[in-house]
Enzyme design. Structure first.
Site, PDB file in Angstrom:
ATOM      1  N   ASN A   8       5.306 -47.040 108.450  1.00  0.00           N
ATOM      2  CA  ASN A   8       6.331 -47.679 107.642  1.00  0.00           C
ATOM      3  C   ASN A   8       7.331 -48.276 108.630  1.00  0.00           C
ATOM      4  O   ASN A   8       8.158 -47.571 109.197  1.00  0.00           O
ATOM      5  CB  ASN A   8       6.977 -46.609 106.752  1.00  0.00           C
ATOM      6  CG  ASN A   8       8.028 -47.176 105.834  1.00  0.00           C
ATOM      7  OD1 ASN A   8       8.437 -48.323 105.959  1.00  0.00           O
ATOM      8  ND2 ASN A   8       8.469 -46.348 104.901  1.00  0.00           N
ATOM      9  N   ARG A  86       2.900 -49.676 104.981  1.00  0.00           N
ATOM     10  CA  ARG A  86       3.773 -50.128 103.915  1.00  0.00           C
ATOM     11  C   ARG A  86       4.104 -51.588 104.184  1.00  0.00           C
ATOM     12  O   ARG A  86       4.559 -51.945 105.268  1.00  0.00           O
ATOM     13  CB  ARG A  86       5.054 -49.312 103.926  1.00  0.00           C
ATOM     14  CG  ARG A  86       6.012 -49.767 102.866  1.00  0.00           C
ATOM     15  CD  ARG A  86       7.303 -49.034 102.983  1.00  0.00           C
ATOM     16  NE  ARG A  86       8.134 -49.318 101.830  1.00  0.00           N
ATOM     17  CZ  ARG A  86       9.312 -48.752 101.640  1.00  0.00           C
ATOM     18  NH1 ARG A  86       9.761 -47.869 102.493  1.00  0.00           N
ATOM     19  NH2 ARG A  86      10.019 -49.053 100.573  1.00  0.00           N
ATOM     20  N   HIS A 174      10.214 -50.849  95.774  1.00  0.00           N
ATOM     21  CA  HIS A 174      10.112 -49.383  95.752  1.00  0.00           C
ATOM     22  C   HIS A 174       8.873 -48.911  94.997  1.00  0.00           C
ATOM     23  O   HIS A 174       8.835 -47.797  94.480  1.00  0.00           O
ATOM     24  CB  HIS A 174      11.360 -48.734  95.098  1.00  0.00           C
ATOM     25  CG  HIS A 174      12.600 -48.854  95.927  1.00  0.00           C
ATOM     26  ND1 HIS A 174      13.845 -49.123  95.383  1.00  0.00           N
ATOM     27  CD2 HIS A 174      12.787 -48.736  97.258  1.00  0.00           C
ATOM     28  CE1 HIS A 174      14.744 -49.167  96.354  1.00  0.00           C
ATOM     29  NE2 HIS A 174      14.134 -48.939  97.503  1.00  0.00           N
ATOM     30  N   ARG A 232      24.110 -53.345 100.224  1.00  0.00           N
ATOM     31  CA  ARG A 232      23.787 -54.512  99.380  1.00  0.00           C
ATOM     32  C   ARG A 232      24.523 -54.408  98.046  1.00  0.00           C
ATOM     33  O   ARG A 232      24.681 -53.298  97.527  1.00  0.00           O
ATOM     34  CB  ARG A 232      22.283 -54.584  99.127  1.00  0.00           C
ATOM     35  CG  ARG A 232      21.460 -54.905 100.349  1.00  0.00           C
ATOM     36  CD  ARG A 232      19.970 -54.685 100.117  1.00  0.00           C
ATOM     37  NE  ARG A 232      19.508 -53.435 100.681  1.00  0.00           N
ATOM     38  CZ  ARG A 232      18.302 -52.893 100.458  1.00  0.00           C
ATOM     39  NH1 ARG A 232      17.447 -53.497  99.657  1.00  0.00           N
ATOM     40  NH2 ARG A 232      17.966 -51.764 101.021  1.00  0.00           N
ATOM     41  N   GLU A 370       6.400 -41.444  99.544  1.00  0.00           N
ATOM     42  CA  GLU A 370       5.790 -42.759  99.735  1.00  0.00           C
ATOM     43  C   GLU A 370       4.643 -42.690 100.740  1.00  0.00           C
ATOM     44  O   GLU A 370       3.618 -43.338 100.556  1.00  0.00           O
ATOM     45  CB  GLU A 370       6.860 -43.753 100.210  1.00  0.00           C
ATOM     46  CG  GLU A 370       7.908 -44.024  99.145  1.00  0.00           C
ATOM     47  CD  GLU A 370       9.181 -44.643  99.693  1.00  0.00           C
ATOM     48  OE1 GLU A 370       9.882 -43.971 100.461  1.00  0.00           O
ATOM     49  OE2 GLU A 370       9.470 -45.790  99.344  1.00  0.00           O
TER      50      GLU A 370
END
Ligand code: AMP
Length: 392
Positions: A8, A86, A174, A232, A370
């Site tokens: 990742n 990923r 996600h 963000r 994940e």
């Protein structure tokens, strides 16, 4: 040991997972702050814990090599047969894990303009792994793929149709995390049909699951939309951006920096993007920021409940969702009208079920995994391509 590696690759970090051929975790690693100040940490389930002193690790390829040297020392007989990556953006085309050949790699590269801050790092990770393991199967696992079944109304922006055709759509992100939660729910709470999952980490979004499938998401064309995040802003009137460009004369690069790096919890608080720091601060600015965060989460949970035509459960996951009893309590306190009744003691202990007896909605905390999703998808791809993909 025959093993599967997961990678990742972020802008300045590389997360690794090592799994055996039945997808049981063997070790995990993190190279952080890639650059002159890089740090490396490797751990395995047997307690092996290796932290390298700071040293220059300047590229993703170097980061991978450094981590692999550490893994080789711990697992001398290691044979990596597949690497799962990923990849943030799968565009319109990729609806599931995909074995990477030169054609697929160039399609992934074509999507760089859609995710200019993330996709190049994913590609750097793939390049590094292809060089380190030329004979291993490389598999791309896309963060957008889980949301590919959305309806037109959940996918389109109300722009002229030519933009939709060009790929200017709501993709949602996600997805690997939501798939992990959907799998856990199907194994442990199959009675929950309409569930809103709150992935609250440094990035944050919500996903509406109907019988385990994604119906809608708070994120759109990029990972900027929806909830406020560490740095963000989340949902923002596009007119604000026009104002910045036209009246304040900001360049596109300056607006991008503002939106990706200087807004959200950091911008609002003027203090930190990190929820632990904000919770500990206790200042007016920090408290106002936390209240903004929970207000937006409640509002969006209600919006996603509307997409589902009702709601049976809410799941909290990721760094804040799994660890902050306070944020969970404040979100749920404003959702009693929807039938959510929290059990404060269970919430403080982060039990799997944190709703009170008789709550109309089941409230749960589920750790996301994940890397586990990437490992399982990679193993499945390996079953289909035992000799690796055809070289394109
Ligand atoms: P993630 O991106 O999933 O690693 O989540 C990172 C976020 O989780 C950061 O804002 C952390 O401050 C937050 N976090 C981690 N542990 C806690 C905690 N115990 N309490 C509050 N926030 C936490």
């Amino acid at each position: 040991v025959t093993a599967i590696l997961t990678l990742n690759a972020g802008s300045s970090s590389l997360k690794l997972g090592l799994y055996d051929d039945r997808c049981r975790p063997l070790a995990s690693g993190l190279v952080d702050r890639i650059g002159p100040q890089a740090t490396l940490r490797l751990r395995d389930s047997a307690g092996f814990d290796l932290a390298l002193p700071q040293g220059g690790v300047l590229t993703h390829a170097e980061a991978l090599q450094t981590a692999l040297r550490g893994l080789d020392a711990a697992f001398p007989e290691l044979r990596i047969v597949a690497v799962g990556h990923r990849v943030v953006h799968g565009g319109m085309e990729f609806a599931g894990p995909t074995a990477i050949d030169t054609t697929v790699l160039s399609r992934i590269a074509d999507l760089v303009p859609f995710a200019p801050l993330h996709q190049p790092h994913n590609i750097a990770g793939i390049d590094a792994a292809m060089r380190a393991f030329p004979d291993a199967l490389q598999v791309a696992c896309f963060d957008t793929a889980f949301h590919r079944g959305h309806t037109f109304a959940q996918t389109a922006y109300a722009l002229p149709g030519a933009y939709f055709d060009k790929g200017v759509r709501r993709y949602g992100f996600h997805g690997l995390s939501y798939q992990s939660i959907a799998e856990t729910l199907s194994a442990t709470a199959p009675h929950l049909s309409r569930v809103v999952v709150a992935h609250l980490g440094n990035g944050a979004s919500l996903c509406a699951l109907y019988d385990g499938r994604s119906v809608s998401s708070t994120m759109g064309f990029t990972a900027l939309d929806g909830l406020p995040m560490g740095t963000r802003p989340g949902q923002i009137d596009p007119g604000v951006l026009l104002y910045m460009l036209q009246q304040e004369g900001l360049t596109a690069a300056e607006v991008s920096d503002l939106l990706y790096r200087r807004s959200g919890l950091l911008g609002l608080s003027g203090l930190s993007p990190d929820m632990r720091v904000l919770e500990a601060a206790g200042s007016d600015a920090a408290e106002r920021t936390i209240s903004y965060f929970t207000t937006r989460i409640r509002r969006e949970i209600a919006a996603l409940a509307a997409d589902l035509g009702g709601i049976d459960g809410i799941v909290f996951t990721a760094g804040i969702g799994e660890n902050s009893a306070r944020i969970r309590a404040e979100v749920c306190a404003g959702l009693t009208w929807l039938g959510a009744a929290l059990d404060p003691a269970r919430n403080d202990l982060a039990k799997r079920v944190i709703s009170a007896e008789g709550s109309a909605i089941e409230l749960r905390v589920i750790p996301t995994d994940e890397e586990g999703v990437i490992a399982k998808s990679t193993r499945a791809a390996l079953g289909m391509h035992p000799q690796g993909p055809s070289r394109g």
